[in-house]
Scaffold this motif. Structure first.
Motif, mmCIF file in Angstrom:
data_model
loop_
_atom_site.group_PDB
_atom_site.id
_atom_site.type_symbol
_atom_site.label_atom_id
_atom_site.label_comp_id
_atom_site.label_asym_id
_atom_site.label_seq_id
_atom_site.Cartn_x
_atom_site.Cartn_y
_atom_site.Cartn_z
ATOM 1 N N LYS A 137 110.974 173.624 27.677
ATOM 2 C CA LYS A 137 110.600 174.944 28.180
ATOM 3 C C LYS A 137 109.281 175.408 27.585
ATOM 4 O O LYS A 137 108.646 176.327 28.111
ATOM 5 N N LEU A 138 108.868 174.782 26.495
ATOM 6 C CA LEU A 138 107.605 175.153 25.870
ATOM 7 C C LEU A 138 106.401 174.650 26.667
ATOM 8 O O LEU A 138 105.295 175.152 26.492
ATOM 9 N N SER A 139 106.610 173.655 27.535
ATOM 10 C CA SER A 139 105.485 173.089 28.295
ATOM 11 C C SER A 139 104.771 174.157 29.113
ATOM 12 O O SER A 139 103.542 174.204 29.172
ATOM 13 N N TYR A 140 105.556 175.028 29.785
ATOM 14 C CA TYR A 140 104.979 176.083 30.614
ATOM 15 C C TYR A 140 105.312 177.475 30.093
ATOM 16 O O TYR A 140 104.913 178.466 30.705
ATOM 17 N N LYS B 4 109.527 171.204 31.955
ATOM 18 C CA LYS B 4 109.050 169.863 32.287
ATOM 19 C C LYS B 4 109.954 168.822 31.640
ATOM 20 O O LYS B 4 110.273 168.926 30.455
ATOM 21 N N PRO B 5 110.389 167.802 32.403
ATOM 22 C CA PRO B 5 111.189 166.732 31.805
ATOM 23 C C PRO B 5 110.466 166.110 30.612
ATOM 24 O O PRO B 5 109.292 165.757 30.710
ATOM 25 N N LEU B 6 111.185 165.999 29.516
ATOM 26 C CA LEU B 6 110.578 165.525 28.268
ATOM 27 C C LEU B 6 110.952 164.081 27.968
ATOM 28 O O LEU B 6 110.087 163.252 27.669
ATOM 29 N N ILE B 7 112.259 163.767 28.057
ATOM 30 C CA ILE B 7 112.716 162.431 27.687
ATOM 31 C C ILE B 7 114.097 162.177 28.294
ATOM 32 O O ILE B 7 114.898 163.109 28.442
#
Length: 450
Positions: A111-114, A420-423
Motif C-alpha cells: 500500500k506504500l507504493s501509491y 501494487k503486488p509486491l511478492i
C-alpha cells in the motif's frame, strides 16, 4: 552497556515510542491523534492505568489463559495496523492475469507504493474485507471522506495494480462475483434481482479487490486495433507472459497433456472440439503458440481477433462492451480511441460522448445527471462541459481474451486504487493435490512482467 539495558530505561522507551508515534501522526495528517502521547507516557513511565486490563499486574500471578489473550490482542492490533497502512495479503481469484499472475497465487500487496487510503469504513471485523459467512463484516455507522496518505509514487503505465472493482458498489447476494450492472443490461434488472438477489450496496472501500495491469494513465489516449494495444499512438509492450486466444487446429487428435503441463498451460481453460477438430479457444503466450505450432499433430495456429460485427458468442456490444452504446462499434480487440480523464481537465459534453463519462459524473464524483432533449443537466443546471475531480486509469488483464476489465466496465477512479503486488509468497494449483499442487517456481516471485 548493552542495548537491552538501554531500552529497559523508562525514559528511553518513552522517547522511542513517542518519536515513532509523532512521525505516524504527521504522516496521517490528523493532529488530534497527538492526544495519545499521554497514554504512551503512562504505559512506559508512570503505569497508573492498567491499559492491558485483561492480564494481571506484574505482582499478580499470571496464567496461560491471560497470556493467550495478551498474544491474540497484540497480534490483532499489529496485523490490522500493518494491513491498514503498509502491506496486505491478497489471493488471485481468477485467470485474468495468466500467466503473469496465476490463479492460486498468494501475494503481499504494497500500500506504500501509491500511498495507503485512510479507512473510510473503519468499523470492520479484523482480518476480513467485506463479508464473513453470508453477512457484511463491517458497519457503516462511521463513514469518512476519501483521503490518501503520501506514498512512494503514483500509478505508472504498465504497473500491475490492485484496486476496488468499479462496479462493485452493488452486488447480488447469491452471485456476488458477478457484475450486477452487466447482468441488469443483459437480462433486465428485475430478472437479475429475482434470480440472484437481493442487491447489497457496499461502500467504496469495501468493494471486492481486482488485480489487472494499468495500460493507460490519466491523460493518455488508448486504442486497440486487431488485438494490438496502442497508447498515445505507440504500440504497447507485449510481455512474455501475456496471453491471447488462439484457434489450434489438429489432425483430429488431442495434444498430449504432459506437453501442455510442460508449457505451463492452464488446463482448466483448455477444451477440445472434435468438430473443428482442435481447440477453438486456447489462451496462449506468443512463445507457447509457436511451440504448439511445431507439434506433429498440429495443423494450424491462428490468433482469434474480435471484429465488428461481433463474432464471439460472449459479446453483445451494446450491453457488454464499454460504453454500452450502439453508437460505439467497439469490441474487445478493436476498441477506441479513448481518452483517459485527468484531474482538473475539462471536456465538452454532448449526447454522443455522454455514455463515456456518465458513470464518472454520477457514481464516482457524486453529481445528479439528467438529459432533457439535447440538454445535459448536472446538479440542476444545464452543462456543456465537465471538469474531472480525480484521475482515472484503464486496466486490462494480461490474459487478454479471458479478462473482465476496463473494456467491459470502463475507467478505474484514483480513489479505488489499493496498492501494487509486491511478492508471491505462495502459489497453489487447485487441480492438483498436496504437495504436487505447490508451484515452487513461483515462490518469492517479484517481477510480474516476465
Amino acid at each position: 552497556m548493552k542495548l537491552k539495558d538501554i531500552y529497559t530505561n523508562k525514559w528511553v522507551r518513552f522517547s522511542f515510542w513517542s518519536i515513532l508515534y509523532v512521525v505516524w501522526v504527521i504522516w496521517l495528517g490528523n493532529y488530534w491523534w497527538l492526544l495519545g502521547i499521554p497514554v504512551i507516557f503512562d504505559m512506559t513511565v508512570t503505569g497508573k492505568v492498567n491499559w492491558t486490563f485483561w492480564k494481571p499486574r506484574k505482582k499478580e500471578k499470571r496464567n496461560v489463559f491471560t497470556e493467550w489473550i495478551d498474544a491474540i490482542v497484540f497480534a490483532v492490533i499489529v496485523v490490522t495496523f500493518i494491513n491498514m497502512f503498509f502491506i496486505q495479503a491478497f489471493k488471485i481469484p481468477s485467470s485474468s492475469m495468466e500467466s503473469s499472475l496465476m490463479t492460486g497465487d498468494h501475494l503481499f500487496v504494497s500500500k506504500l507504493s501509491y500511498g495507503p487510503r485512510v479507512p473510510q469504513t473503519p468499523l470492520t471485523i479484523p482480518f476480513t474485507h467485506n463479508v464473513i459467512g453470508n453477512h457484511e463484516s463491517y458497519s457503516t455507522l462511521i463513514q469518512n471522506d476519501y483521503r490518501r496518505l503520501k506514498g512512494f509514487g503514483r500509478v505508472k503505465r504498465y504497473d500491475p495494480v490492485v484496486f476496488g472493482f468499479p462496479n462493485g458498489d452493488s452486488v447480488l447476494v447469491q452471485s456476488p462475483a458477478s457484475d450486477y450492472y452487466m447482468l441488469s443490461r443483459l437480462m433486465g434488472r428485475d430478472k437479475a434481482v429475482r434470480e440472484w438477489g437481493p442487491v447489497r450496496v457496499r461502500p467504496m472501500d469495501k468493494k471486492d479487490h481486482y488485480v489487472k495491469r494499468c495500460v493507460a494513465v490519466a491523460g493518455d489516449t488508448l486504442t486497440i486495433v486487431d488485438g494490438v494495444l496502442f497508447v498515445n499512438g505507440e504500440a504497447a509492450p507485449v510481455y512474455r507472459k501475456q496471453q491471447s486466444s488462439y484457434t489450434v487446429v489438429t489432425n483430429g487428435t488431442r495434444i498430449n497433456q504432459r506437453i501442455l503441463e510442460d508449457l505451463e498451460v492452464n488446463l482448466e481453460e483448455v477444451w477440445f472440439n472434435p468438430l473443428l477438430p482442435g481447440y477453438p479457444e486456447f489462451n496462449l503466450t506468443v512463445e507457447q503458440a509457436q511451440k504448439l505450432g511445431k507439434l506433429a499433430n498440429v495443423v494450424d495456429v491462428k490468433a482469434n481477433v474480435d471484429v465488428y460485427p461481433a463474432d464471439r458468442v460472449d459479446t453483445v456490444l451494446s450491453k457488454t462492451i464499454f460504453p454500452f452504446s450502439e453508437e460505439y462499434r467497439w469490441t474487445m480487440d478493436n476498441f477506441g480511441p479513448l481518452w483517459i480523464p485527468a484531474k482538473g481537465t475539462s471536456v465538452s459534453l454532448t449526447s454522443a460522448n455522454l455514455p463515456l463519462y456518465e458513470r464518472i459524473i454520477t457514481a464516482y464524483e457524486h453529481h445528479s445527471l439528467s438529459v432533457d432533449g439535447e440538454d445535459i443537466v448536472i446538479d440542476g443546471e444545464k452543462a456543456t462541459s465537465y471538469t474531472f475531480a480525480q484521475d482515472y486509469y484503464f486496466m486490462m488483464g494480461d490474459n487478454r481474451h479471458n479478462s473482465l476489465d476496463s473494456r467491459y466496465w470502463g475507467f478505474v477512479p484514483e480513489d479505488h486504487i489499493v496498492g501494487k503486488p509486491l511478492i508471491v509468497w505462495l502459489s497453489t494449483d487447485s487441480s492438483k493435490s498436496f504437495p504436487a499442487n505447490i508451484r515452487w517456481k513461483r515462490f518469492l516471485k517479484v517481477d510480474f512482467s516476465k
